[in-house]
Structure formats: C-alpha cells, structure tokens
Write an enzyme that holds these catalytic residues in place. Structure first.
Site, short mmCIF file in Angstrom:
data_model
loop_
_atom_site.label_atom_id
_atom_site.label_comp_id
_atom_site.label_asym_id
_atom_site.label_seq_id
_atom_site.Cartn_x
_atom_site.Cartn_y
_atom_site.Cartn_z
N ASP A 147 0.82 -1.22 0.00
CA ASP A 147 0.00 0.00 0.00
C ASP A 147 0.85 1.27 0.00
OD1 ASP A 147 -1.93 -1.92 0.30
OD2 ASP A 147 -2.72 -1.19 2.20
N ARG A 182 -16.39 -2.52 -24.03
CA ARG A 182 -16.89 -2.61 -22.65
C ARG A 182 -16.14 -1.67 -21.71
NH1 ARG A 182 -16.90 -9.14 -22.58
NH2 ARG A 182 -19.09 -9.42 -23.08
N ARG A 191 -5.91 -0.35 1.48
CA ARG A 191 -6.96 -0.31 2.49
C ARG A 191 -7.35 1.12 2.86
NH1 ARG A 191 -6.96 -4.88 6.51
NH2 ARG A 191 -4.70 -4.82 6.55
N GLU A 242 -9.65 -0.67 -3.21
CA GLU A 242 -10.58 -1.44 -2.36
C GLU A 242 -11.18 -0.59 -1.24
OE1 GLU A 242 -8.48 -4.65 -0.43
OE2 GLU A 242 -7.11 -3.29 0.58
N GLN A 294 -1.64 -9.02 -6.73
CA GLN A 294 -0.78 -7.83 -6.60
C GLN A 294 0.38 -8.06 -5.64
OE1 GLN A 294 -3.68 -4.14 -6.36
NE2 GLN A 294 -4.68 -6.03 -5.81
N ARG A 295 0.23 -9.05 -4.77
CA ARG A 295 1.30 -9.32 -3.82
C ARG A 295 2.18 -10.48 -4.28
NH1 ARG A 295 -2.05 -8.79 1.48
NH2 ARG A 295 -1.38 -10.93 1.86
O1 F6P Z 1 -1.93 -4.19 4.08
C1 F6P Z 1 -1.59 -4.73 2.86
C2 F6P Z 1 -2.78 -5.37 2.21
O2 F6P Z 1 -2.28 -5.93 1.03
C3 F6P Z 1 -3.96 -4.44 1.97
O3 F6P Z 1 -3.84 -3.72 0.78
C4 F6P Z 1 -5.12 -5.40 1.95
O4 F6P Z 1 -6.30 -4.77 2.36
C5 F6P Z 1 -4.70 -6.45 2.92
O5 F6P Z 1 -3.31 -6.44 2.98
C6 F6P Z 1 -5.21 -7.85 2.58
O6 F6P Z 1 -4.79 -8.72 3.56
P1 F6P Z 1 -4.99 -10.30 3.61
O7 F6P Z 1 -3.80 -10.91 2.99
O8 F6P Z 1 -5.09 -10.59 5.06
O9 F6P Z 1 -6.23 -10.62 2.84
#
Ligand code: F6P
Length: 368
Positions: A147, A182, A191, A242, A294-295
């Site tokens: 984030d 579309r 978050r 989100e 994204q992670r």
């Molecule tokens: O805090 C980092 C984050 O990737 C936020 O962007 C997201 O809301 C949250 O973690 C999601 O966490 P989890 O892996 O617990 O679903």
C-alpha cells in the site's frame, strides 16, 4: 562482543521481503566487514512473524526447530529473486488487549538469547516492534507494505512490484475491453491509501481512478463516462481502490471478521461500481478484483534494490546502536527515523491537492 540478530516478517506478504532478509544476513555475516567490527553477529530467522516468537517453547528442541531457522550466507544466497517470504508471516498482535501475550513474547526473546530483532513489516508489525522498544528490547524496522502508506518513508517494499502487476493486468484487459466495447472496473488493494490505485491507474492510462481519500459521486462518474461516448475510444478502464467509498457510504467489507489488529477485510467495491455504471448508463460493464495477485510474483528491480539497501541499513543501525528506528527513504536517500514517528504519525495518504484531480477523478494534469 557477539550479538544474535533475529529477523522476522509480519503482516501481508510482499515481494522484497526475502531480499531484505538476505541482505540483513549477508551484511551481518560479511567476513570483510566482520574483520573491521568490534562486534560480531549470528542471524536467525523467526518463522511466521510475531506468532512464531509467541508460540515457540524455547526448551523444546522440536518447537525451536519449527519456529527458528539459522540463517547464513549460503542459505539466503538466492532469496532475493523470489517473492513472498521464506520465513512465513502472520497478523498476530502479542499486545492485543483482548488476548495479551506480550509477557510470553518477552520471556521467549530472553530465553532464546536474542539480542536484537529486525522486524520487517507495515504499521502493525512495526507497532509491535515499537512497543518492545519501549520495554527495553532492541529492535529495528524495515518498511514493507504494497500500500506504500507507512509514515516516515517514501518507499515501502512491495509497492513497485504491485504497481507493475496492476499495469500488466490492465494492459491485458485493454484488448478484450476494446474488442467488446466494454467498460472494465479494476479493483486494486489499498486499504486506507490510494497510492496503488493512483500509480497503477496513472501508469496504465486508466480513464478514471477512485481512491479512499476522495469519496466519489456515482452520478459524476457516469457523466464522465458518458462525455467520452462517441469519441474514437471504444472502451474505458476505471481503477478503484478497495478502500474507496461512494459519497455517503462506508468502505465495502468482505465480512464482519476482524484480525488481531482490528482490521476488516475490504473488497467488493468494483462490483458495486460496475453494476451502477451499467444500470445508470446502459454501457456494458465488467469488473475484475486483482486481489492477492498484486502481492505475488518475483520482486521488480526497484524492490530488489530497496530490499538490499534497507537490509544493509538495518545492520548499520544495529552497529550504530540506533535502536527503536526504521530504515527509510527520505528525499531519495536511505536514512532512518524513530519507530515512534512511524507508528504515531498516522498513515501516509494521498495528498489530494498535489496528486488528485477531483473533477476528472484521475491524477492531476498539472505537476509543477
Ligand atoms: O496491508 C496490505 C494489504 O495488502 C492491503 O492492501 C489489503 O487490504 C490487505 O493487505 C489484505 O490482507 P490479507 O492478505 O489478510 O487478505
């Protein structure tokens, strides 16, 4: 003097964590540097963040083997190429007033002979490091959160890779969006802060970007899309964080559960926005939630570099006895700042004046 460093990763995983662990280890154990230091180090990794240090039974060899891993240069040699965290992670808060396990944590740190903890994480993980620091335990922090909303640093590990994922996925969407004329609504993480949506949307040329810092008006959003209708463009990309909220509404949550730090899981705004667009304009609209993609994946060049630099800085901080601080990037330079500032300042959110165009619902088109 010989010091035992324990490294741990906490909170949501991100690319760059393994690189930071590697560079803490390599810098601490580097034989050339060791020859010039008055202090020598050993390094262990704690599995699963603060949870590992709470759950471990230091007197039980099986438990020790499960929760603690010896780290040396050979073990971590290739780690920087890989995403996630090889040490595992958790969202455990040992200071949770509803289930306070801080005493056990402190006793375990002592019984394991840990002299310094390098905590790699975001506001929650570093908040625990700060509490420990106040109790006299030596801690240093490394910033991590896709984030990129940690106070006191321009950069937190994982952000750049995540922005690249958003860009790549939007590039992919464009061909199908164009073929079908579309609208696509793409939900990013973020978050409390809109950096991911803003940077991801800007670098991929999204038409509209919605961020948590500026509640949006659904009528205005539809007007923007309608104004565009009939031009040469056959489709539009709307990026929504989100945590973004329609005016007068709250964030969309997945359920009512909260984690150990009191956070709810967000998600679902993209579907709401897509449904409303279709209902109000008649434009065919689809949505996509990028979620944990994204992670994922291997770290970008920037994340590898920053992981290396933050990892090296953490060891410098230990040598200089700069405890209770976090490695940080300030005006493009690596430095360190007190954990107290990181934890008490509040999150670093998008400055609307500098970065956001409230009429276009997009990044500003005036920079200087
Ligand atoms: O805090 C980092 C984050 O990737 C936020 O962007 C997201 O809301 C949250 O973690 C999601 O966490 P989890 O892996 O617990 O679903």
């Amino acid at each position: 003097m010989a010091l035992r460093i324990a490294v741990l990763t906490g909170g949501g995983d991100s690319p760059g964590l393994n690189g930071a662990i590697k560079w803490v280890t390599k810098t601490a154990l580097d034989p050339r540097l060791a020859a010039r230091r008055a202090v020598s180090f050993s390094v262990v990794g704690v599995m699963d963040g603060w949870k590992g240090l709470v759950d471990i039974d230091p007197d039980d060899p099986v438990s020790r083997a499960r929760h603690i891993q010896n780290l040396d240069e050979e073990t971590v040699r290739t780690w920087d190429r890989y995403g996630g965290t090889n040490l595992g992670t958790s969202r455990t808060n040992p200071f949770n007033p509803k289930n306070d396990r801080s005493q056990r944590l402190i006793e375990n740190i002592e019984n394991l002979g840990i002299d310094v903890i390098v905590a790699i994480g975001g506001e929650d993980t570093l908040g625990v490091a700060y509490q420990l620091h106040k109790l006299g335990i030596k801690t240093v922090g490394i910033p991590k959160t896709i984030d990129n909303d940690l106070a006191g640093t321009e950069y937190s590990l994982g952000f750049d890779t995540a922005v690249n994922v958003i860009m790549e996925e939007i590039d992919r969407l464009r061909t199908t969006a164009g073929s079908h004329s579309r609208i696509f609504v793409v939900e990013t993480m973020g978050r409390h802060a809109g950096w991911l949506a803003l940077y991801g949307g800007e670098c991929s040329g999204a038409f509209i970007i919605l961020i948590p810092e500026y509640p949006f008006n659904m009528d205005h959003l539809c007007e923007l899309l309608q104004e565009r209708e009939g031009r040469e463009i056959r489709y539009s990309i709307v990026v929504v964080s989100e945590g973004a909220k329609p005016l007068g509404m709250k964030e969309f949550v997945k359920d009512m559960k909260t984690d150990d730090f009191g956070h709810q899981s967000l998600g679902g705004i993209a579907r709401y926005v897509a449904d409303e667009i279709e209902k109000r304009t008649g434009f065919e609209t689809r949505y996509l939630i990028l979620s944990h993609l994204q992670r994922g994946g291997s770290p970008s060049a920037r994340d590898r570099l920053m992981a290396r630099r933050f990892g090296i800085a953490a060891v410098d901080m230990i040598i200089n006895e700069d405890f209770g601080r976090m490695a940080s990037l300030v005006r493009g330079e690596i430095t360190s700042i007190p954990l107290k500032e990181v934890v008490t300042q509040g999150l670093k959110v998008v400055d609307l004046e500098r970065h956001y165009d409230r009429e276009r619902y997009n990044g500003r088109r005036s920079i200087l």
